[in-house]
Design a protein around this motif. Structure first.
Motif, mmCIF file in Angstrom:
data_model
loop_
_atom_site.group_PDB
_atom_site.id
_atom_site.type_symbol
_atom_site.label_atom_id
_atom_site.label_comp_id
_atom_site.label_asym_id
_atom_site.label_seq_id
_atom_site.Cartn_x
_atom_site.Cartn_y
_atom_site.Cartn_z
ATOM 1 N N ALA A 1 -3.338 14.138 -9.737
ATOM 2 C CA ALA A 1 -2.718 12.829 -9.952
ATOM 3 C C ALA A 1 -2.079 12.314 -8.667
ATOM 4 C CB ALA A 1 -1.683 12.917 -11.071
ATOM 5 N N VAL A 2 -1.305 13.160 -8.006
ATOM 6 C CA VAL A 2 -0.646 12.769 -6.765
ATOM 7 C C VAL A 2 -1.687 12.534 -5.671
ATOM 8 C CG1 VAL A 2 0.987 13.467 -4.976
ATOM 9 C CG2 VAL A 2 1.464 13.998 -7.377
ATOM 10 N N LEU A 3 -2.680 13.415 -5.597
ATOM 11 C CA LEU A 3 -3.715 13.292 -4.572
ATOM 12 C C LEU A 3 -4.453 11.958 -4.679
ATOM 13 C CD1 LEU A 3 -6.200 16.028 -3.428
ATOM 14 C CD2 LEU A 3 -7.049 13.761 -3.986
ATOM 15 N N TYR A 4 -4.852 11.573 -5.894
ATOM 16 C CA TYR A 4 -5.659 10.364 -6.044
ATOM 17 C C TYR A 4 -4.858 9.091 -5.799
ATOM 18 C CZ TYR A 4 -10.273 12.038 -7.137
ATOM 19 O OH TYR A 4 -11.536 12.567 -7.016
ATOM 20 N N GLN A 5 -3.597 9.046 -6.251
ATOM 21 C CA GLN A 5 -2.840 7.831 -5.989
ATOM 22 C C GLN A 5 -2.485 7.727 -4.505
ATOM 23 O OE1 GLN A 5 0.803 8.271 -8.441
ATOM 24 N NE2 GLN A 5 1.963 8.224 -6.536
ATOM 25 N N ILE B 1 -8.460 20.829 -1.051
ATOM 26 C CA ILE B 1 -7.715 19.640 -0.633
ATOM 27 C C ILE B 1 -8.566 18.724 0.247
ATOM 28 C CG2 ILE B 1 -5.857 18.862 0.887
ATOM 29 C CD1 ILE B 1 -4.057 20.900 -0.252
ATOM 30 N N VAL B 2 -9.336 19.312 1.153
ATOM 31 C CA VAL B 2 -10.130 18.506 2.086
ATOM 32 C C VAL B 2 -11.244 17.755 1.357
ATOM 33 C CG1 VAL B 2 -11.632 18.548 4.115
ATOM 34 C CG2 VAL B 2 -9.597 20.020 4.026
ATOM 35 N N THR B 3 -12.076 18.503 0.620
ATOM 36 C CA THR B 3 -13.199 17.843 -0.063
ATOM 37 C C THR B 3 -12.718 16.914 -1.183
ATOM 38 O OG1 THR B 3 -13.446 19.779 -1.528
ATOM 39 C CG2 THR B 3 -14.818 19.689 0.464
ATOM 40 N N SER B 4 -11.683 17.311 -1.895
ATOM 41 C CA SER B 4 -11.158 16.470 -2.966
ATOM 42 C C SER B 4 -10.563 15.183 -2.402
ATOM 43 C CB SER B 4 -10.096 17.227 -3.765
ATOM 44 O OG SER B 4 -10.664 18.329 -4.442
ATOM 45 N N PHE C 1 0.828 -1.209 0.000
ATOM 46 C CA PHE C 1 0.000 0.000 0.000
ATOM 47 C C PHE C 1 0.863 1.260 0.000
ATOM 48 C CE2 PHE C 1 -3.292 -2.690 2.460
ATOM 49 C CZ PHE C 1 -3.763 -3.233 1.279
ATOM 50 N N VAL C 2 1.972 1.212 0.736
ATOM 51 C CA VAL C 2 2.905 2.338 0.742
ATOM 52 C C VAL C 2 3.455 2.570 -0.665
ATOM 53 C CG1 VAL C 2 5.234 3.015 1.467
ATOM 54 C CG2 VAL C 2 3.570 2.252 3.171
ATOM 55 N N GLY C 3 3.744 1.476 -1.379
ATOM 56 C CA GLY C 3 4.223 1.587 -2.754
ATOM 57 C C GLY C 3 3.206 2.231 -3.673
ATOM 58 N N ILE C 4 1.920 1.989 -3.406
ATOM 59 C CA ILE C 4 0.859 2.630 -4.199
ATOM 60 C C ILE C 4 0.836 4.128 -3.930
ATOM 61 C CG2 ILE C 4 -1.645 2.785 -4.521
ATOM 62 C CD1 ILE C 4 -1.788 -0.226 -3.929
ATOM 63 N N ILE C 5 0.985 4.506 -2.663
ATOM 64 C CA ILE C 5 1.012 5.928 -2.315
ATOM 65 C C ILE C 5 2.121 6.645 -3.074
ATOM 66 C CG2 ILE C 5 1.518 7.559 -0.433
ATOM 67 C CD1 ILE C 5 0.119 5.570 1.463
ATOM 68 N N GLY C 6 3.282 6.007 -3.154
ATOM 69 C CA GLY C 6 4.408 6.589 -3.872
ATOM 70 C C GLY C 6 4.605 5.951 -5.232
ATOM 71 N N LEU D 1 -0.812 15.288 3.066
ATOM 72 C CA LEU D 1 -1.366 16.640 2.992
ATOM 73 C C LEU D 1 -0.262 17.687 2.865
ATOM 74 C CD1 LEU D 1 -4.275 16.435 5.610
ATOM 75 C CD2 LEU D 1 -4.444 16.428 3.110
ATOM 76 N N ILE D 2 0.847 17.481 3.567
ATOM 77 C CA ILE D 2 1.977 18.419 3.465
ATOM 78 C C ILE D 2 2.527 18.445 2.038
ATOM 79 C CG2 ILE D 2 4.381 18.806 4.157
ATOM 80 C CD1 ILE D 2 3.600 17.838 6.971
ATOM 81 N N VAL D 3 2.677 17.255 1.442
ATOM 82 C CA VAL D 3 3.176 17.165 0.063
ATOM 83 C C VAL D 3 2.207 17.854 -0.894
ATOM 84 C CG1 VAL D 3 3.670 15.583 -1.853
ATOM 85 C CG2 VAL D 3 4.524 15.074 0.452
ATOM 86 N N LEU D 4 0.912 17.651 -0.707
ATOM 87 C CA LEU D 4 -0.091 18.268 -1.580
ATOM 88 C C LEU D 4 -0.084 19.793 -1.451
ATOM 89 C CD1 LEU D 4 -3.086 15.806 -1.097
ATOM 90 C CD2 LEU D 4 -1.644 16.043 -3.113
#
Length: 481
Positions: A422-426, A380-383, A151-156, A472-475
């Motif tokens: 793209a980053v948010l959804y993955q 960011i919150v609602t998305s 799952f961590v790999g999916i995040i990144g 959230l910090i990255v976004l």
């Protein structure tokens, strides 16, 4: 009743969706706006059971794959060589257990990030779990270090087809879009998981006796006997390595995703080998892909075009080959199907129930209307909330991206937002996989290790909060720069 809590949670989720269908009209995208249907499409009891059968017929390949993975490991265990190999490997690691744990988490995270193979990576999980348990760690550490690391790999996710490539395709982005942010997420999330598990191990100081470890390994690794063998292990290792290599080569879409045509051309040349005039011997023996009615191709496909059915067939052949090499009785191999079926019966049923929720929303898209209510502008919150809910309902990233992500991107109508989306959804998809009752890999891991959903959440919830903060910090940084 703890062992049935996932069934209850999924049943409640389906019931909630049914109730919502009586209140909220379905929606569909028209241009850059979501249009609501004039009349409600109310779901009834009969509809739910009909959708369950649709789910079973459409997604039965996942349970079948899990069962064949179980058969493969059961046959390995019946040789006695596999048990000796795992035990000896664990003994060599006794002095460096934490190093092995860190390497395991990093390995699964990197492989997942680069390949996005998801459930296919479960083929590796039983071996690593067996070693981790033999090192004296508990089931929570074993689950987090393998499936959690996936799952961590999916995040990144960086270059994998089934997450990054699909998202980038929907948003018309380059394959390397925001690659630095994705790598940063991968590195930080992996380090965070390693430190979190190390902290848990330090708090959980109760040592396990050899008998307790032995019973846990025996129960969870489909081992029916303490039989050992002095036969050579290299033939088994060779088959296992070949299985892993073929799995990775066959499951990555080399041609369609990366334009790498070597395997396509190799497949064509092999299938065209003939004896005499136009007698393609290998094509007839192996079975060339053919179109049958509504369905797609049946037969052996090129490496890069395989699906779960193809991998399952390969695992069956690999099990038979190992059985022949180590003289395992054919009746014992057949018993492995029965025993594996029992082992994965609960996970299989849960997977079909989970996909029932997806099928309901697919045919009666109530969630699309909800997107129109809360997602008219980027926030960011609602998305993030929409991305999480979509991941829970749609289960697979392909459906999340082609359904929800394509919809919100059209609504926002701002290509400048696409790299951030793209980053948010993955990232949210990977985060949701840790806790969603519909997460197929999570369901499989919980059932395999006999961990209740409540126990898992109790173990992992603090890590998820830390991970959410990092995402959230990255976004926010992506939005600022």
């Amino acid at each position: 009743m703890k062992k049935h809590n996932l069934f209850k949670i999924l049943a409640i989720m389906i019931l909630v969706f049914v109730v919502l269908s009586w209140i909220i009209p379905t929606g569909y995208l028209s241009g850059t706006e979501i249009q609501k249907a004039e009349e409600l499409t109310r779901i009834g009891i009969w509809n739910v059971f009909n959708m369950f059968t649709v789910s079973a017929s459409s997604f039965i390949t996942y349970p079948f794959y899990l069962i064949t993975v179980g058969v493969f490991y059961l046959v390995l265990n019946k040789t006695g060589v596999y048990q000796r190999m795992v035990t000896n490997f664990a003994k060599k690691l006794k002095k460096y257990p934490k190093l092995f744990l860190a390497i395991t988490i990093s390995l699964f995270a990197i492989i997942s990030s680069v390949t996005n193979l998801g459930l296919m990576l479960f083929l590796l999980v039983p071996f690593f779990i067996s070693v981790i348990l033999k090192l004296g760690y508990d089931k929570f550490v074993a689950l987090a270090s393998t499936i959690g690391a996936i799952f961590v790999g999916i995040i990144g996710s960086t270059y994998g087809y089934y997450v990054s490539k699909i998202i980038n395709s929907v948003l018309n982005l380059d394959f390397t879009s925001n690659i630095i942010a994705k790598v940063a997420l991968l590195v930080v999330s992996t380090a965070l998981l390693i430190l979190y598990e190390f902290s848990y191990i330090k708090r959980d100081k109760k040592p396990k006796s050899k008998d307790v470890v032995k019973e846990e390994v025996k129960d969870e690794l489909l081992i029916e006997t303490d039989k050992n063998s002095n036969k050579k292990s290299w033939p088994m290792i060779l088959v296992m390595v070949l299985v892993l290599v073929i799995t990775f080569l066959s499951a990555i879409a080399w041609n369609s995703a990366y334009g790498f045509e070597v395997f396509t051309k190799f497949h064509e040349s092999v299938m065209n080998l003939s004896i005499g005039k136009d007698f393609n011997i290998l094509q007839y023996i192996l079975g060339a892909p053919v179109n049958i009615g509504y369905y797609a191709q049946y037969g052996i496909k090129e490496l890069g075009g395989w699906d779960y059915t193809d991998l399952s067939i390969m695992l069956i052949f690999a099990s038979l080959i190992i059985g022949l090499m180590y003289k395992v009785k054919f009746s014992d191999i057949l018993d492995s199907f029965k025993d594996s079926g029992k082992k994965f019966a609960k996970a299989s049923l849960l997977i079909i129930v989970a996909y029932t929720l997806f099928v309901l929303n697919y045919y009666i898209p109530v969630f699309t209307t909800v997107i129109g209510w809360v997602g008219n502008s980027f926030n960011i919150v609602t998305s993030s909330l929409i991305a999480i809910l979509s991941s829970v309902i749609n289960i697979d990233m392909m459906y999340v991206a082609q359904g929800t992500l394509a919809t919100v991107s059209a609504i926002f109508d701002d290509v400048a937002l696409n790299p951030t989306l793209a980053v948010l959804y993955q990232a949210m998809y990977g985060l949701t996989s840790f806790f969603a009752p519909t997460s197929i890999l999570l369901i499989t891991g919980l059932c395999y290790l006999n961990i209740s959903y409540k126990e898992w959440m109790k173990h992992i919830w603090k890590f998820l909060l830390e991970l959410l903060v990092v995402i959230l910090i990255v976004l926010i940084i992506l939005m600022v720069i």
